[in-house]
Design a protein around this motif. Sequence first.
Motif, PDB file in Angstrom:
ATOM      1  N   UNK A   1       0.864  -1.174   0.000  1.00 33.80           N
ATOM      2  CA  UNK A   1       0.000   0.000   0.000  1.00 33.80           C
ATOM      3  C   UNK A   1       0.906   1.231   0.000  1.00 33.80           C
ATOM      4  N   UNK A   2       0.595   2.196  -0.841  1.00 35.79           N
ATOM      5  CA  UNK A   2       1.349   3.449  -0.850  1.00 35.79           C
ATOM      6  C   UNK A   2       0.767   4.415   0.170  1.00 35.79           C
ATOM      7  N   UNK A   3       1.637   5.197   0.796  1.00 32.91           N
ATOM      8  CA  UNK A   3       1.179   6.228   1.734  1.00 32.91           C
ATOM      9  C   UNK A   3       1.876   7.531   1.363  1.00 32.91           C
ATOM     10  N   UNK A   4       1.106   8.602   1.248  1.00 34.68           N
ATOM     11  CA  UNK A   4       1.704   9.927   1.032  1.00 34.68           C
ATOM     12  C   UNK A   4       1.233  10.846   2.149  1.00 34.68           C
ATOM     13  N   UNK A   5       2.206  11.396   2.866  1.00 35.28           N
ATOM     14  CA  UNK A   5       1.921  12.205   4.042  1.00 35.28           C
ATOM     15  C   UNK A   5       2.690  13.532   3.894  1.00 35.28           C
ATOM     16  N   UNK A   6       2.101  14.671   4.275  1.00 37.15           N
ATOM     17  CA  UNK A   6       2.759  15.952   4.013  1.00 37.15           C
ATOM     18  C   UNK A   6       4.112  16.113   4.714  1.00 37.15           C
ATOM     19  N   UNK A   7       4.185  15.750   5.999  1.00 40.09           N
ATOM     20  CA  UNK A   7       5.457  15.817   6.718  1.00 40.09           C
ATOM     21  C   UNK A   7       5.330  15.003   7.993  1.00 40.09           C
ATOM     22  N   UNK A   8       6.452  14.784   8.670  1.00 40.59           N
ATOM     23  CA  UNK A   8       6.402  14.020   9.916  1.00 40.59           C
ATOM     24  C   UNK A   8       6.806  14.881  11.104  1.00 40.59           C
ATOM     25  N   UNK A   9       7.003  16.170  10.866  1.00 44.61           N
ATOM     26  CA  UNK A   9       7.372  17.056  11.965  1.00 44.61           C
ATOM     27  C   UNK A   9       6.141  17.457  12.780  1.00 44.61           C
ATOM     28  N   UNK A  10       5.005  17.587  12.109  1.00 43.73           N
ATOM     29  CA  UNK A  10       3.791  17.900  12.856  1.00 43.73           C
ATOM     30  C   UNK A  10       3.228  16.594  13.430  1.00 43.73           C
ATOM     31  N   UNK A  11       2.884  16.658  14.717  1.00 47.68           N
ATOM     32  CA  UNK A  11       2.588  15.445  15.479  1.00 47.68           C
ATOM     33  C   UNK A  11       1.441  14.623  14.904  1.00 47.68           C
ATOM     34  N   UNK A  12       0.456  15.284  14.341  1.00 47.47           N
ATOM     35  CA  UNK A  12      -0.691  14.559  13.819  1.00 47.47           C
ATOM     36  C   UNK A  12      -0.270  13.568  12.738  1.00 47.47           C
ATOM     37  N   UNK A  13       0.583  14.021  11.837  1.00 48.21           N
ATOM     38  CA  UNK A  13       0.982  13.155  10.730  1.00 48.21           C
ATOM     39  C   UNK A  13       1.887  12.015  11.188  1.00 48.21           C
ATOM     40  N   UNK A  14       2.821  12.300  12.107  1.00 52.66           N
ATOM     41  CA  UNK A  14       3.690  11.206  12.552  1.00 52.66           C
ATOM     42  C   UNK A  14       2.898  10.179  13.355  1.00 52.66           C
ATOM     43  N   UNK A  15       1.937  10.645  14.156  1.00 50.58           N
ATOM     44  CA  UNK A  15       1.102   9.694  14.902  1.00 50.58           C
ATOM     45  C   UNK A  15       0.263   8.842  13.955  1.00 50.58           C
ATOM     46  N   UNK A  16      -0.323   9.496  12.945  1.00 55.73           N
ATOM     47  CA  UNK A  16      -1.171   8.747  12.017  1.00 55.73           C
ATOM     48  C   UNK A  16      -0.340   7.720  11.247  1.00 55.73           C
TER      49      UNK A  16
END
Lengths: 340, 340
Positions: free
Chosen positions: A67-82
């Motif tokens: 499965x591919x995942x595209x996430x804007x960044x990992x510095x903001x906590x919401x994205x790294x947690x998700x």
Amino acid sequence: MSEKNQVTFKEIAEYTGFSKTTISRYFNKPATVTEKNRKIIREALDLLGYQENKVAHILATGKTEYVGVIVPNLDLDYYSSMLDRILKTYNEFGYKFIVFVGSNDTAAEERYIEELLAYQIEGLIIMNHTLPSESLCSLSVPVVAIEREDRFINSVNSDNYLGGIEAASLLTEKTCDILIHLNSPTDESIPASQRISGFRDYCSARDLRYEIMIRDFGYSHEEVYSHAKAAFEEMETRYPGMKKGVFCANDVIANYLLGQVIRKYGGLTPLYRIVGFDNTPVGVKAPYSISTVDQQIEVIAREAICLLMEKIRQKRTGDPAARVPIHKTVTPIVLRREST
Amino acid sequence: MSEKNQVTFKEIAEYTGFSKTTISRYFNKPATVTEKNRKIIREALDLLGYQENKVAHILATGKTEYVGVIVPNLDLDYYSSMLDRILKTYNEFGYKFIVFVGSNDTAAEERYIEELLAYQIEGLIIMNHTLPSESLCSLSVPVVAIEREDRFINSVNSDNYLGGIEAASLLTEKTCDILIHLNSPTDESIPASQRISGFRDYCSARDLRYEIMIRDFGYSHEEVYSHAKAAFEEMETRYPGMKKGVFCANDVIANYLLGQVIRKYGGLTPLYRIVGFDNTPVGVKAPYSISTVDQQIEVIAREAICLLMEKIRQKRTGDPAARVPIHKTVTPIVLRREST
């Protein structure tokens, strides 16, 4: 873990009596090796303990389990947690994830997607805001969006409207003189814009004094910090001595606002009640824990995979439902902590 | 992005005049289709615009452009920042990343590695502490470790010893009565243990009063919080009224310690000077920015990829150097902020 993949062309050549060139051709251009010789080589590979090759398996079955995942960044906590919770679903469902950290650059995002499709992903989870769902829906694999514009694609989101109501309701309990909502300019097509509507409708229906402060909080810590600081100073000037109940669009904004309150007042003060959104670790890292609307990130991640699996199945079986986007919402829960 | 991958078996069958079964056999068991017929199907695929299939390309060339990454978790800022920077190297080098979030479970980690090998990764970047380097070095692909035991495998680490010296030196400038280092029990084989040695050697050589407080800070926010709180209370009891210079093993511990200071003293106090390690976002999210020893995470991520590429190249060309592990260190830089 042994070195079972270490069988070399040389060893296979010696074992079978063929030349290394023939062995190379077997792997790279099998059509140029006769079926009789291919059979001999195949049997030799088995005997030599050549490691299972999932890539060959993919060609045979069409199922990559990618499965591919595209996430804007990992510095903001919401994205790294998700992302953390999405990756951990491997243990339950077995899907492997190829991850891209996206920019706001359309061309870059299209390149990521082309790469992922070329690698035969079975589905895509997308958190970036760059490409419209209208273009994503024409991809050859099912797409599930999380908290982004999702009109033409599947999605799993927090019930943002309810979250806005819950936040306003919590602040009302604390009998504030004014309720304030801090958010970035958010297009109505973005699910999170419903946080604003929920907050506004709750306040309007009860004739509460409220203000919605829209500032472009941005995506980097520097931006969020400077806008939270400016918003704090504005509130101080505009509502001096009043008890302010502030609902922040996310925990990161709430954290920076609390930081400003601490710097000015030396700790919590009855003048501010603060509630964030998301329930990311930032809310418990602050000197005083920050109340929040818990999106239940783990539930959202799991639902996203389940929805993707369902769509993959529908597509494979030729079910016409494959083309109908499904939108799921997950009910958020208020967490009461020190900041309120 | 068009639907060019949508060419179906049915279409190929109609175009070539073969049965769908034959087309299926072409993809799944090519050996059962004659070379003459395979050629016809191949040409039809070209004409029908069948999308480039990287999976087939992998089989032909052995180059997947995949790199596996195993990271303990994404909740702690160091790991999410490092993963962010690793993933962003795609834009420069083109490697795609299959990411696993690891547990402390050896069996689980071995399963991740088996999966990655089966998918023909070209190399592995590992941040988990679970498996000894002695077993990782026998994998069929090059491995680069970041900040973990690395005796038998390649690695890129911060110059932790220098970092410990830099932190102690910064605190000494601030004329503290006692220097304290907070760290978890860290085996000497782990690079980060050098932070302790650097700090100790600096203090010993200058006859400074110092203490090294080893507590098991753990991996979750709850654990780090409760141990930082306990350490703060201990320091308060043991060194009342003294000016304490505290070097924390990472920014997360420093953040929780600063939180305790703020809760007790209402802000910064001359009684504490605090410096962390890593330079992760947590250090700028606190109400007062936290001084830190900047590992230069972006440089480390890039060096890790470059080292991996070099080892992949050596392996491919049969260079005997492929088997000799290389250990790189990156010089850390002190960032002076409000907490000192």
